[in-house]
Structures are given as C-alpha cells and as structure tokens.
Design an enzyme around this catalytic site. Sequence first.
Site, PDB file in Angstrom:
ATOM      1  N   GLU A  43       0.856  -1.184   0.000  1.00  9.66           N
ATOM      2  CA  GLU A  43       0.000   0.000   0.000  1.00  9.66           C
ATOM      3  C   GLU A  43       0.891   1.232   0.000  1.00  9.66           C
ATOM      4  OE1 GLU A  43      -2.682   0.068   3.273  1.00  9.66           O
ATOM      5  OE2 GLU A  43      -3.468  -1.935   2.877  1.00  9.66           O
ATOM      6  N   ASP A  54      -5.635   8.190  10.109  1.00  4.97           N
ATOM      7  CA  ASP A  54      -4.302   7.754  10.507  1.00  4.97           C
ATOM      8  C   ASP A  54      -3.958   8.158  11.930  1.00  4.97           C
ATOM      9  OD1 ASP A  54      -3.688   6.597   8.011  1.00  4.97           O
ATOM     10  OD2 ASP A  54      -3.279   8.577   7.184  1.00  4.97           O
TER      11      ASP A  54
END
EC number: 4.2.1.20
Length: 249
Positions: A43, A54
């Site tokens: 990724e 995140d």
Amino acid sequence: MVDFRKFYKENANVAYTVLGYPNLQTSEAFLQRLDQSPIDILELGVAYSDPIADGEIIADAAKIALDQGMDIHSVFELLARIKTKKALVFMVYYNLIFSYGLEKFVKKAKSLGICALIVPELSFEESDDLIKECERYNIALITLVSVTTPKERVKKLVKHAKGFIYLLASIGITGTKSVEEAILQDKVKEIRSFTNLPIFVGFGIQNNQDVKRMRKVADGVIVGTSIVKCFKQGNLDIIMKDIEEIFKK
C-alpha cells in the site's frame, strides 16, 4: 480486474509505506528493492494534510513528506521510475483524487501499474463516481469493513466489491490495539458468506506475533504503523531486515 491471489501463495503479506518518508531517496531505494522483500502487496500512502484515518505515527510521517515537497505529481514521477512484480495499491484520500480529477487520476494510476485504490474516508454511498472510473480502467476500489459493521450492511458493502476485502481489526485510527481474535474470526466467517474475495486484516497489527495470529484468521495481514516506524532511522538495510522480521513465517 486483477486477482490478488496471484501475488501470494498461502497468505498475503501486505505492507504500508508513506511515499516520501523519511525522504524521497529512501522511498525510491526501498521500492527498487521491493522484489527482494517478503512483501506481496504494498500500500502506497499518499501524504495528505488532514489524514483523519491515521494515527500519530503515520500522520507525522505524512507531514514530514509534505514538508519536503512530496505531492501527487512527485508521487507519479517516482512511480514512473519503478518496476516491480509485486502488487501496488494506492492508499489515498478522496480530496486528492477529486482535486486532480477522477478520471485523470485513475487513468494515471493504471498507467503506473496501480492495481487498486483504498480511499479511507469515502463512504459507499458517495463512491459511485469513483467506482465508475475504476471500472473503466480496470482498477479495484477496495471495500473496507469493520468488526462493528452490522451484518446487513456487510452484505450490501461486499456485494459489488472488487480486489479484496479490507477488514479493520481495530476500532478507530491506525496503530491502535486489535480486537479479540474470536470476534475477528466470526466477522471473517460472516464476510465469507457473502463473497469469495480474499479478506485481509489490518489496523492494530504491530509485530510478528500479531502477524502469525492473524494468518490463522484471514487470507492476508496488513501491517501499517509498524512498517512506517521501520523507516524512521532511514537506513535501507535495517529497514529491509526489520520488515523481514515482521513478516517471518
């Protein structure tokens, strides 16, 4: 549409990296050596100024990349220099795609060998336009399912899913503690009743012990925050060694 099963044998090792962290040179050197790593699917995190999905470590890495001038154009320039047999997936926030232009972005990604997109903040209900472009260029838009997603919604989400199912093994932001294994096993069984796509587990998987446990649960294991941590010191040989340790059998 790409069959991700062709990239791994028994179980997929999926890693996440922030492009441009700790710097462009290290990112490029790592990608040049990707085929010598145990990673099956990578990724590629595209740095964004408001990374709502995140945790602190990945958000800080993204800020460092942005501060050094890493933007979508430099991402594309970097990937144009890379050749790999491994599967590449973009982890990218929707605003970056929208600003660049949906068709233009997907077409460019396809030309650079990207197999799929993960767009963490884009809901199923808002994804029609992007799905249309992804189908046009034969790129998978990855479906994300949480352990808390109700069964009927799981059925709806995975009905038209492509590529693989990304099962969020923790609730909240990346890098947080994983939920109980038994809960995950039940969720995997539920998802399998609706789709034959491979199921990869991510979020909260921090070390080799976690990886080994999750291999028994799903078709692949996604490691993000712990991989990003490996890059902090910047020495590529150490980075590669640390990644081998995380994914060892």
